[in-house]
Design an enzyme around this catalytic site. Sequence first.
Site, PDB file in Angstrom:
ATOM      1  N   ARG A 141      38.529  53.392  46.720  1.00  0.00           N
ATOM      2  CA  ARG A 141      39.209  53.903  47.907  1.00  0.00           C
ATOM      3  C   ARG A 141      39.277  55.424  47.795  1.00  0.00           C
ATOM      4  O   ARG A 141      39.530  55.961  46.702  1.00  0.00           O
ATOM      5  CB  ARG A 141      40.636  53.344  48.023  1.00  0.00           C
ATOM      6  CG  ARG A 141      40.721  51.907  48.493  1.00  0.00           C
ATOM      7  CD  ARG A 141      40.293  51.703  49.955  1.00  0.00           C
ATOM      8  NE  ARG A 141      40.418  50.330  50.386  1.00  0.00           N
ATOM      9  CZ  ARG A 141      39.445  49.424  50.368  1.00  0.00           C
ATOM     10  NH1 ARG A 141      38.234  49.759  49.936  1.00  0.00           N
ATOM     11  NH2 ARG A 141      39.661  48.199  50.802  1.00  0.00           N
ATOM     12  N   HIS A 165      30.822  53.784  53.206  1.00  0.00           N
ATOM     13  CA  HIS A 165      31.609  52.579  52.893  1.00  0.00           C
ATOM     14  C   HIS A 165      30.739  51.314  52.986  1.00  0.00           C
ATOM     15  O   HIS A 165      31.005  50.408  53.782  1.00  0.00           O
ATOM     16  CB  HIS A 165      32.834  52.457  53.821  1.00  0.00           C
ATOM     17  CG  HIS A 165      33.924  51.597  53.225  1.00  0.00           C
ATOM     18  ND1 HIS A 165      35.261  51.891  53.339  1.00  0.00           N
ATOM     19  CD2 HIS A 165      33.868  50.443  52.507  1.00  0.00           C
ATOM     20  CE1 HIS A 165      35.975  50.957  52.719  1.00  0.00           C
ATOM     21  NE2 HIS A 165      35.143  50.066  52.208  1.00  0.00           N
TER      22      HIS A 165
HETATM   23  P1  NAP Z   1      41.258  43.334  41.466  1.00  0.00           P
HETATM   24  O1  NAP Z   1      40.528  42.092  41.075  1.00  0.00           O
HETATM   25  O2  NAP Z   1      42.634  43.215  41.976  1.00  0.00           O
HETATM   26  O3  NAP Z   1      41.256  44.268  40.158  1.00  0.00           O
HETATM   27  C1  NAP Z   1      41.996  45.435  40.066  1.00  0.00           C
HETATM   28  C2  NAP Z   1      41.875  46.020  38.665  1.00  0.00           C
HETATM   29  O4  NAP Z   1      42.522  47.302  38.646  1.00  0.00           O
HETATM   30  C3  NAP Z   1      42.551  45.158  37.587  1.00  0.00           C
HETATM   31  O5  NAP Z   1      41.800  45.178  36.401  1.00  0.00           O
HETATM   32  C4  NAP Z   1      43.874  45.866  37.375  1.00  0.00           C
HETATM   33  O6  NAP Z   1      44.425  45.727  36.089  1.00  0.00           O
HETATM   34  C5  NAP Z   1      43.461  47.312  37.581  1.00  0.00           C
HETATM   35  N1  NAP Z   1      44.630  48.122  37.950  1.00  0.00           N
HETATM   36  C6  NAP Z   1      45.442  48.018  39.029  1.00  0.00           C
HETATM   37  N2  NAP Z   1      46.431  48.920  38.982  1.00  0.00           N
HETATM   38  C7  NAP Z   1      46.261  49.613  37.838  1.00  0.00           C
HETATM   39  C8  NAP Z   1      46.975  50.672  37.209  1.00  0.00           C
HETATM   40  N3  NAP Z   1      48.080  51.191  37.758  1.00  0.00           N
HETATM   41  N4  NAP Z   1      46.513  51.118  36.027  1.00  0.00           N
HETATM   42  C9  NAP Z   1      45.422  50.592  35.446  1.00  0.00           C
HETATM   43  N5  NAP Z   1      44.689  49.579  35.992  1.00  0.00           N
HETATM   44  C10 NAP Z   1      45.107  49.107  37.173  1.00  0.00           C
HETATM   45  O7  NAP Z   1      40.451  44.159  42.548  1.00  0.00           O
HETATM   46  P2  NAP Z   1      38.881  44.016  42.906  1.00  0.00           P
HETATM   47  O8  NAP Z   1      38.644  42.769  43.679  1.00  0.00           O
HETATM   48  O9  NAP Z   1      38.109  44.227  41.654  1.00  0.00           O
HETATM   49  O10 NAP Z   1      38.683  45.261  43.902  1.00  0.00           O
HETATM   50  C11 NAP Z   1      38.933  46.576  43.518  1.00  0.00           C
HETATM   51  C12 NAP Z   1      38.889  47.502  44.733  1.00  0.00           C
HETATM   52  O11 NAP Z   1      37.544  47.750  45.148  1.00  0.00           O
HETATM   53  C13 NAP Z   1      39.528  46.939  46.001  1.00  0.00           C
HETATM   54  O12 NAP Z   1      40.919  47.048  45.957  1.00  0.00           O
HETATM   55  C14 NAP Z   1      38.899  47.803  47.083  1.00  0.00           C
HETATM   56  O13 NAP Z   1      39.705  48.935  47.304  1.00  0.00           O
HETATM   57  C15 NAP Z   1      37.567  48.243  46.481  1.00  0.00           C
HETATM   58  N6  NAP Z   1      36.391  47.709  47.223  1.00  0.00           N
HETATM   59  C16 NAP Z   1      35.527  48.588  47.823  1.00  0.00           C
HETATM   60  C17 NAP Z   1      34.404  48.117  48.484  1.00  0.00           C
HETATM   61  C18 NAP Z   1      33.409  49.037  49.114  1.00  0.00           C
HETATM   62  O14 NAP Z   1      32.478  48.597  49.770  1.00  0.00           O
HETATM   63  N7  NAP Z   1      33.508  50.321  48.959  1.00  0.00           N
HETATM   64  C19 NAP Z   1      34.156  46.736  48.538  1.00  0.00           C
HETATM   65  C20 NAP Z   1      35.069  45.874  47.925  1.00  0.00           C
HETATM   66  C21 NAP Z   1      36.182  46.373  47.262  1.00  0.00           C
HETATM   67  P3  NAP Z   1      44.884  44.273  35.518  1.00  0.00           P
HETATM   68  O15 NAP Z   1      43.566  43.537  35.265  1.00  0.00           O
HETATM   69  O16 NAP Z   1      45.589  44.572  34.270  1.00  0.00           O
HETATM   70  O17 NAP Z   1      45.692  43.631  36.590  1.00  0.00           O
HETATM   71  C1  GLV Z   2      36.027  46.881  51.197  1.00  0.00           C
HETATM   72  O1  GLV Z   2      36.300  48.028  51.118  1.00  0.00           O
HETATM   73  C2  GLV Z   2      36.793  45.823  50.655  1.00  0.00           C
HETATM   74  O2  GLV Z   2      37.957  46.029  50.290  1.00  0.00           O
HETATM   75  O3  GLV Z   2      36.248  44.698  50.573  1.00  0.00           O
END
Ligand code: NAP
Ligand code: GLV
Length: 310
Positions: free
Chosen positions: A225, A273
């Site tokens: 983000r 994005h």
């Molecule tokens: P997720 O499964 O919820 O994983 C989040 C990770 O971040 C976890 O390992 C968590 O730690 C860690 N985290 C959260 N808060 C933290 C903090 N304060 N300090 C250290 N580590 C922290 O999320 P995800 O599904 O992987 O997705 C991640 C992000 O990618 C989404 O929220 C979204 O913003 C972005 N995204 C972007 C696109 C794009 O096209 N650009 C597409 C999809 C997603 P723990 O494991 O210890 O809980």
């Molecule tokens: C895209 O940014 C997502 O959160 O899947």
Amino acid sequence: VALLFSSKGDDPALWEGLLRRHVADLDFRVWPDNVGDAADIEFALVWRPKLGALREFPNLKAIFSLGAGVDHIFRDPDLPPGVPIVRLIDAALTRGMSEYVLHWALHFHRNFHRYARQQREGIWKQLPLTPISETSVGVMGLGELGGDAAAALAGLGFRVAGWSRGPKKLEGVECFHGHHALEPFLGLSQILVCLLPLTPETEGILHAGTLARLPRGGYLINPARGALVAEEDLLAALDSGHIAGAVLDVFRAEPLAPGHPFWSRPGVTVTPHVASITDPRSAAREIAANMERIEKGEPPVGVADPETGY
Ligand code: NAP
Ligand code: GLV
């Protein structure tokens, strides 16, 4: 079963057709023109819903995100209390993100950014190649996406470090966790990949102080983000050469404004994005499976914690 769809950028007809394949008795409503009786609505499927809008539905059982992130839902201070907010977890979405990360990590590791500059200047010069095991990549966030990307990078032979909130064990990845471990983690990240969710704790986490902890001449890949990054601080780090290159897929304001310095700053690559885009075919299947779980009284997969915001 009545589901309310609310998104400016997604095609409701496409989603209705795909969800119908899995939910036989689907009553598909679209916000704001075809909501019907608010009391009917049991599920909401949303991207950046209008602030306060979800509070209008007294019988909501779950709010599903059209993407992995849920910051676009939690930004609403007036959400209906007690209704679970469910992230999208989908193998296709995870895979797409790892492709994006692998592409750019290899790009920097193999000096393709330097060869692009050399070509513009008509320079034929072979640059020394570092073995992949000596190029270190740090992945911030080891969740669904970061965990998969870190494993894929390790599989290619990169030296990989990862950082999360709680402790993690991942084969081939040196895992760090918690605030106190951020500095040593950053110190290992010649290529830093940010896959953190946007939460009150992570907003602006990449600022002058943290960027300064990266090895000099390193790279940033941010497909998470835009608001995780202090833009002015990143520009300053690029100007000073502390950061040699950045790939940015997400921004504080999207679309990125015309004339924004990121568009033309040497060393910066902008993508609109697209790091990983929800595939409605596989996502509809995952969302329908979660609706079925809830109907059976089971917990859905991917419930976000309102306390942490992810
Ligand atoms: P997720 O499964 O919820 O994983 C989040 C990770 O971040 C976890 O390992 C968590 O730690 C860690 N985290 C959260 N808060 C933290 C903090 N304060 N300090 C250290 N580590 C922290 O999320 P995800 O599904 O992987 O997705 C991640 C992000 O990618 C989404 O929220 C979204 O913003 C972005 N995204 C972007 C696109 C794009 O096209 N650009 C597409 C999809 C997603 P723990 O494991 O210890 O809980
Ligand atoms: C895209 O940014 C997502 O959160 O899947």
